[in-house]
Design a protein around this motif. Structure first.
Motif, PDB file in Angstrom:
ATOM      1  N   PRO A  90       0.828  -1.213   0.000  1.00 41.61           N
ATOM      2  CA  PRO A  90       0.000   0.000   0.000  1.00 41.61           C
ATOM      3  C   PRO A  90       0.859   1.258   0.000  1.00 41.61           C
ATOM      4  CG  PRO A  90       0.039  -1.001   2.176  1.00 41.61           C
ATOM      5  CD  PRO A  90       0.713  -1.969   1.257  1.00 41.61           C
ATOM      6  N   ALA A  91       0.301   2.321  -0.540  1.00 42.06           N
ATOM      7  CA  ALA A  91       0.999   3.606  -0.535  1.00 42.06           C
ATOM      8  C   ALA A  91       1.103   4.125   0.890  1.00 42.06           C
ATOM      9  CB  ALA A  91       0.253   4.607  -1.406  1.00 42.06           C
ATOM     10  N   TYR A  92       2.196   4.839   1.154  1.00 47.49           N
ATOM     11  CA  TYR A  92       2.399   5.422   2.473  1.00 47.49           C
ATOM     12  C   TYR A  92       1.833   6.836   2.479  1.00 47.49           C
ATOM     13  CZ  TYR A  92       4.749   7.095   6.680  1.00 47.49           C
ATOM     14  OH  TYR A  92       5.017   7.626   7.910  1.00 47.49           O
ATOM     15  N   PRO A  93       0.829   7.104   3.290  1.00 41.99           N
ATOM     16  CA  PRO A  93       0.212   8.433   3.275  1.00 41.99           C
ATOM     17  C   PRO A  93       1.080   9.458   4.006  1.00 41.99           C
ATOM     18  CG  PRO A  93      -0.834   7.073   4.941  1.00 41.99           C
ATOM     19  CD  PRO A  93       0.140   6.179   4.218  1.00 41.99           C
ATOM     20  N   VAL A  94       1.178  10.646   3.456  1.00 41.89           N
ATOM     21  CA  VAL A  94       1.969  11.696   4.072  1.00 41.89           C
ATOM     22  C   VAL A  94       1.441  13.044   3.594  1.00 41.89           C
ATOM     23  CG1 VAL A  94       3.675  11.764   2.220  1.00 41.89           C
ATOM     24  CG2 VAL A  94       4.354  12.468   4.528  1.00 41.89           C
ATOM     25  N   GLY A  95       1.599  14.066   4.406  1.00 45.94           N
ATOM     26  CA  GLY A  95       1.201  15.418   4.015  1.00 45.94           C
ATOM     27  C   GLY A  95       2.427  16.227   3.644  1.00 45.94           C
ATOM     28  N   LEU A  96       2.462  16.757   2.439  1.00 46.82           N
ATOM     29  CA  LEU A  96       3.611  17.527   1.979  1.00 46.82           C
ATOM     30  C   LEU A  96       3.449  18.999   2.344  1.00 46.82           C
ATOM     31  CD1 LEU A  96       4.150  16.070  -1.621  1.00 46.82           C
ATOM     32  CD2 LEU A  96       5.278  15.401   0.516  1.00 46.82           C
ATOM     33  N   ARG A  97       4.494  19.570   2.917  1.00 48.04           N
ATOM     34  CA  ARG A  97       4.510  20.999   3.232  1.00 48.04           C
ATOM     35  C   ARG A  97       5.290  21.693   2.112  1.00 48.04           C
ATOM     36  NH1 ARG A  97       6.525  21.752   9.198  1.00 48.04           N
ATOM     37  NH2 ARG A  97       5.681  23.836   8.805  1.00 48.04           N
ATOM     38  N   LEU A  98       4.579  22.309   1.208  1.00 49.93           N
ATOM     39  CA  LEU A  98       5.184  22.809  -0.018  1.00 49.93           C
ATOM     40  C   LEU A  98       5.371  24.318  -0.050  1.00 49.93           C
ATOM     41  CD1 LEU A  98       3.259  20.583  -2.591  1.00 49.93           C
ATOM     42  CD2 LEU A  98       5.616  20.310  -1.791  1.00 49.93           C
ATOM     43  N   THR A  99       5.145  24.982   1.058  1.00 49.91           N
ATOM     44  CA  THR A  99       5.262  26.431   1.076  1.00 49.91           C
ATOM     45  C   THR A  99       6.647  26.890   0.622  1.00 49.91           C
ATOM     46  OG1 THR A  99       3.719  26.548   2.928  1.00 49.91           O
ATOM     47  CG2 THR A  99       5.050  28.514   2.489  1.00 49.91           C
ATOM     48  N   GLY A 100       6.678  27.684  -0.437  1.00 51.11           N
ATOM     49  CA  GLY A 100       7.933  28.212  -0.940  1.00 51.11           C
ATOM     50  C   GLY A 100       8.804  27.213  -1.678  1.00 51.11           C
ATOM     51  N   ARG A 101       8.329  25.994  -1.844  1.00 44.35           N
ATOM     52  CA  ARG A 101       9.120  24.966  -2.504  1.00 44.35           C
ATOM     53  C   ARG A 101       8.646  24.778  -3.950  1.00 44.35           C
ATOM     54  NH1 ARG A 101       8.750  22.829   3.000  1.00 44.35           N
ATOM     55  NH2 ARG A 101      10.871  22.786   3.838  1.00 44.35           N
ATOM     56  N   LYS A 102       9.596  24.483  -4.820  1.00 41.42           N
ATOM     57  CA  LYS A 102       9.299  24.400  -6.245  1.00 41.42           C
ATOM     58  C   LYS A 102       8.490  23.157  -6.577  1.00 41.42           C
ATOM     59  CE  LYS A 102      11.469  24.400 -10.832  1.00 41.42           C
ATOM     60  NZ  LYS A 102      12.756  24.452 -11.573  1.00 41.42           N
ATOM     61  N   VAL A 103       7.409  23.377  -7.290  1.00 35.77           N
ATOM     62  CA  VAL A 103       6.575  22.310  -7.813  1.00 35.77           C
ATOM     63  C   VAL A 103       6.456  22.527  -9.313  1.00 35.77           C
ATOM     64  CG1 VAL A 103       4.239  21.351  -7.885  1.00 35.77           C
ATOM     65  CG2 VAL A 103       5.274  21.936  -5.689  1.00 35.77           C
ATOM     66  N   VAL A 104       6.680  21.475 -10.089  1.00 32.75           N
ATOM     67  CA  VAL A 104       6.590  21.566 -11.542  1.00 32.75           C
ATOM     68  C   VAL A 104       5.340  20.837 -12.012  1.00 32.75           C
ATOM     69  CG1 VAL A 104       7.685  20.991 -13.737  1.00 32.75           C
ATOM     70  CG2 VAL A 104       9.088  21.740 -11.800  1.00 32.75           C
ATOM     71  N   VAL A 105       4.575  21.513 -12.834  1.00 28.56           N
ATOM     72  CA  VAL A 105       3.377  20.924 -13.430  1.00 28.56           C
ATOM     73  C   VAL A 105       3.588  20.899 -14.936  1.00 28.56           C
ATOM     74  CG1 VAL A 105       0.888  21.135 -13.779  1.00 28.56           C
ATOM     75  CG2 VAL A 105       1.900  21.754 -11.568  1.00 28.56           C
ATOM     76  N   LEU A 106       3.520  19.720 -15.499  1.00 26.40           N
ATOM     77  CA  LEU A 106       3.676  19.555 -16.946  1.00 26.40           C
ATOM     78  C   LEU A 106       2.308  19.314 -17.563  1.00 26.40           C
ATOM     79  CD1 LEU A 106       6.815  17.201 -17.015  1.00 26.40           C
ATOM     80  CD2 LEU A 106       6.739  19.709 -16.991  1.00 26.40           C
ATOM     81  N   GLY A 107       1.899  20.227 -18.429  1.00 21.92           N
ATOM     82  CA  GLY A 107       0.576  20.125 -19.042  1.00 21.92           C
ATOM     83  C   GLY A 107      -0.375  21.133 -18.436  1.00 21.92           C
ATOM     84  N   ALA A 123      -1.461  25.627  -1.021  1.00 22.07           N
ATOM     85  CA  ALA A 123      -0.377  25.111  -0.178  1.00 22.07           C
ATOM     86  C   ALA A 123       0.833  26.035  -0.152  1.00 22.07           C
ATOM     87  CB  ALA A 123       0.034  23.722  -0.662  1.00 22.07           C
ATOM     88  N   GLY A 124       0.799  27.083  -0.967  1.00 25.96           N
ATOM     89  CA  GLY A 124       1.898  28.039  -0.966  1.00 25.96           C
ATOM     90  C   GLY A 124       3.086  27.627  -1.803  1.00 25.96           C
ATOM     91  N   ALA A 125       2.902  26.662  -2.696  1.00 26.50           N
ATOM     92  CA  ALA A 125       4.016  26.173  -3.510  1.00 26.50           C
ATOM     93  C   ALA A 125       4.458  27.218  -4.527  1.00 26.50           C
ATOM     94  CB  ALA A 125       3.608  24.888  -4.230  1.00 26.50           C
ATOM     95  N   ASP A 126       5.736  27.142  -4.897  1.00 24.84           N
ATOM     96  CA  ASP A 126       6.299  27.953  -5.972  1.00 24.84           C
ATOM     97  C   ASP A 126       6.132  27.138  -7.245  1.00 24.84           C
ATOM     98  OD1 ASP A 126       7.685  29.568  -7.663  1.00 24.84           O
ATOM     99  OD2 ASP A 126       9.657  29.214  -6.766  1.00 24.84           O
ATOM    100  N   ILE A 127       5.123  27.448  -8.035  1.00 23.75           N
ATOM    101  CA  ILE A 127       4.676  26.559  -9.107  1.00 23.75           C
ATOM    102  C   ILE A 127       5.185  27.022 -10.462  1.00 23.75           C
ATOM    103  CG2 ILE A 127       2.660  25.553 -10.250  1.00 23.75           C
ATOM    104  CD1 ILE A 127       1.104  26.169  -7.632  1.00 23.75           C
ATOM    105  N   LEU A 128       5.814  26.094 -11.172  1.00 14.65           N
ATOM    106  CA  LEU A 128       6.212  26.310 -12.547  1.00 14.65           C
ATOM    107  C   LEU A 128       5.358  25.417 -13.439  1.00 14.65           C
ATOM    108  CD1 LEU A 128       8.047  27.320 -14.848  1.00 14.65           C
ATOM    109  CD2 LEU A 128       9.583  25.385 -14.318  1.00 14.65           C
ATOM    110  N   LEU A 129       4.609  26.038 -14.333  1.00 16.63           N
ATOM    111  CA  LEU A 129       3.817  25.299 -15.305  1.00 16.63           C
ATOM    112  C   LEU A 129       4.561  25.300 -16.636  1.00 16.63           C
ATOM    113  CD1 LEU A 129       1.137  23.956 -16.306  1.00 16.63           C
ATOM    114  CD2 LEU A 129       0.373  26.273 -16.886  1.00 16.63           C
ATOM    115  N   VAL A 130       4.783  24.113 -17.173  1.00 14.38           N
ATOM    116  CA  VAL A 130       5.435  23.971 -18.478  1.00 14.38           C
ATOM    117  C   VAL A 130       4.434  23.340 -19.429  1.00 14.38           C
ATOM    118  CG1 VAL A 130       7.331  22.939 -19.762  1.00 14.38           C
ATOM    119  CG2 VAL A 130       7.716  23.745 -17.422  1.00 14.38           C
ATOM    120  N   SER A 131       3.992  24.115 -20.408  1.00 19.24           N
ATOM    121  CA  SER A 131       2.998  23.624 -21.355  1.00 19.24           C
ATOM    122  C   SER A 131       2.855  24.624 -22.497  1.00 19.24           C
ATOM    123  CB  SER A 131       1.643  23.431 -20.669  1.00 19.24           C
ATOM    124  OG  SER A 131       0.675  22.963 -21.585  1.00 19.24           O
TER     125      SER A 131
END
Length: 410
Positions: free
Chosen positions: A5-22, A37-45
């Protein structure tokens, strides 16, 4: 395919880079939570939906209008891979693995290193539901479980004990027009958490039967008030129970501030130093006509509606209503608490120029199982109320909108 089974966890993404493709529908659904969540989001599409583009225009995300390129995930903490190009998705997934970046892959969950749970929120609690492994993944099933838990938390049917010191206070809760399903989600949750409920006669009575046995329910109409006016007695009861450290709900019909004396109670609580939360409710002035098939406004018929109290007759010196001016309006007039005064009100409106054949509808016990609609005109409404034995509570609607919808007269 994962065997564990997948291990459940909560990600604290404030100020951290998240990449979204599409920039398609998957990104459109997932981006709001990442933004929250306060993530620093880069969208590449190369392209994006109008909603995703609006997020970029608002500065919530950074959008690079190009296809995925090797190296895009190098500094990321988390990645969402959701393009329509399978080869690009596979390459990006491999890069994520190389850089140890947790990634979700919308087109192939088996090749992802993370799965997105079905999530919901209720008063500071996030509910996340995951299936045990990829073989049995069914988004509809996890979403249904999520919805059931969140709805239970919101409407009070699923209540967890509060293992903390509760803050004394009062919530002025608008219970809506009568149907228990029309109370707000927040109002129902506060009811479920209450120690004491002081209820009006016009509040949604069916909700009181659902309260836990330990909740003290007080009928506001039966509070002994001796030398006090009834409202003063209610204010004192609210203050007394709150000072005992109890969570108190003042359950009112409709909205607390629409002829509900909510501000009077708020002032009394403020003077006593009691914290108070006001929960708006669905006003019967709009909802009851709607339940009876009457829109208070309608294109080409009424561009405005006016809500007044009819508990004081037009010729009473205590009246604050400018009835002559109301007679000149072309929109809808909604009268609350005016059943026993409607004859005099109709006469006054006609005397100041309102056509005698103006349609009138009286909706008794609106939104409840006992709902009843009686139609008349300004010329006949006085005798109609008596003949049909219309009783309070009833909402009275005057104007051309009465004839817009299907007729359901008694």
């Amino acid at each position: 395919m994962a065997e564990n089974p997948a291990y459940p966890v909560g990600l604290r993404l404030t100020g951290r880079k998240v990449v979204v493709l599409g920039g398609g529908q998957v990104a459109q659904r997932r981006l709001p939570a990442l933004i929250a969540a306060g993530a620093d989001i880069l969208l590449v599409s190369p392209e994006a939906t109008p909603s995703v583009e609006a997020m970029a225009d608002a500065g919530e995300i950074t959008w690079e209008r190009r296809p995925y390129a090797t190296g895009d995930l190098a500094d990321a903490w988390y990645a969402l891979i959701a393009t329509s190009d399978t080869e690009a998705n596979t390459a990006a997934s491999a890069e994520a693995e190389t850089h140890r970046v947790w990634c979700v892959r919308s087109d192939d969950a088996d090749q992802a290193t993370a799965w997105t749970p079905a999530t919901g929120h209720s008063e500071g609690v996030t509910v996340a539901v995951l299936t045990t492994d990829a073989r049995g993944r069914d988004p509809r099933h996890t979403a249904a479980i999520r919805d059931a838990v969140v709805e239970g938390l919101r409407d009070g049917t699923l209540v967890a004990p509060h293992h903390r010191t509760r803050t004394a206070g009062v919530a002025l809760v608008g219970g809506g027009p009568g149907d228990p399903d029309l109370i707000t989600v927040r109002g129902r949750r506060l009811l479920a958490e209450a120690d004491v409920v002081i209820a009006d006669r016009l509040g949604p009575r069916d909700l009181l039967a659902e309260l836990p046995p330990h909740v003290e329910v007080i009928d506001a109409a039966k509070i002994p008030y001796g030398r006090f006016m009834a409202q003063e007695a209610i204010n004192n009861a609210l203050i007394e129970h709150a000072k005992q450290g109890k969570a108190v709900v003042r359950l009112k019909g409709g909205d607390p501030y629409v002829f509900g004396r909510g501000m009077e109670e708020l002032h009394a609580l403020a003077e006593a130093g009691i914290p108070c939360t006001v929960v708006p409710g669905i006003s019967s002035s709009i909802s009851v006509p709607g339940a009876a098939g009457i829109p208070v406004t309608h294109r080409g018929v009424a561009h405005e509606f006016t809500v007044v109290s009819g508990h004081v007759a037009p010729d009473d010196e205590r009246s604050l209503v400018d009835w002559p001016s109301l007679a000149k309006l072309t929109g809808t007039l909604v009268i609350l608490m005016g059943v026993d005064k409607i004859g005099k009100i109709a006469e006054t409106l006609v005397a100041h120029g309102k056509p005698a054949d103006t349609p009138v509808a009286l909706v008794q016990e609106g939104t409840t199982a006992a709902q009843r609609r009686v139609d008349a005109t300004l010329a006949t409404v006085g005798e109609t109320v008596v003949r049909e034995d219309v009783k309070p509570p009833a909402v009275i609607v005057i104007g051309a909108v009465v004839g817009v919808g299907p007729q359901t007269s008694a």
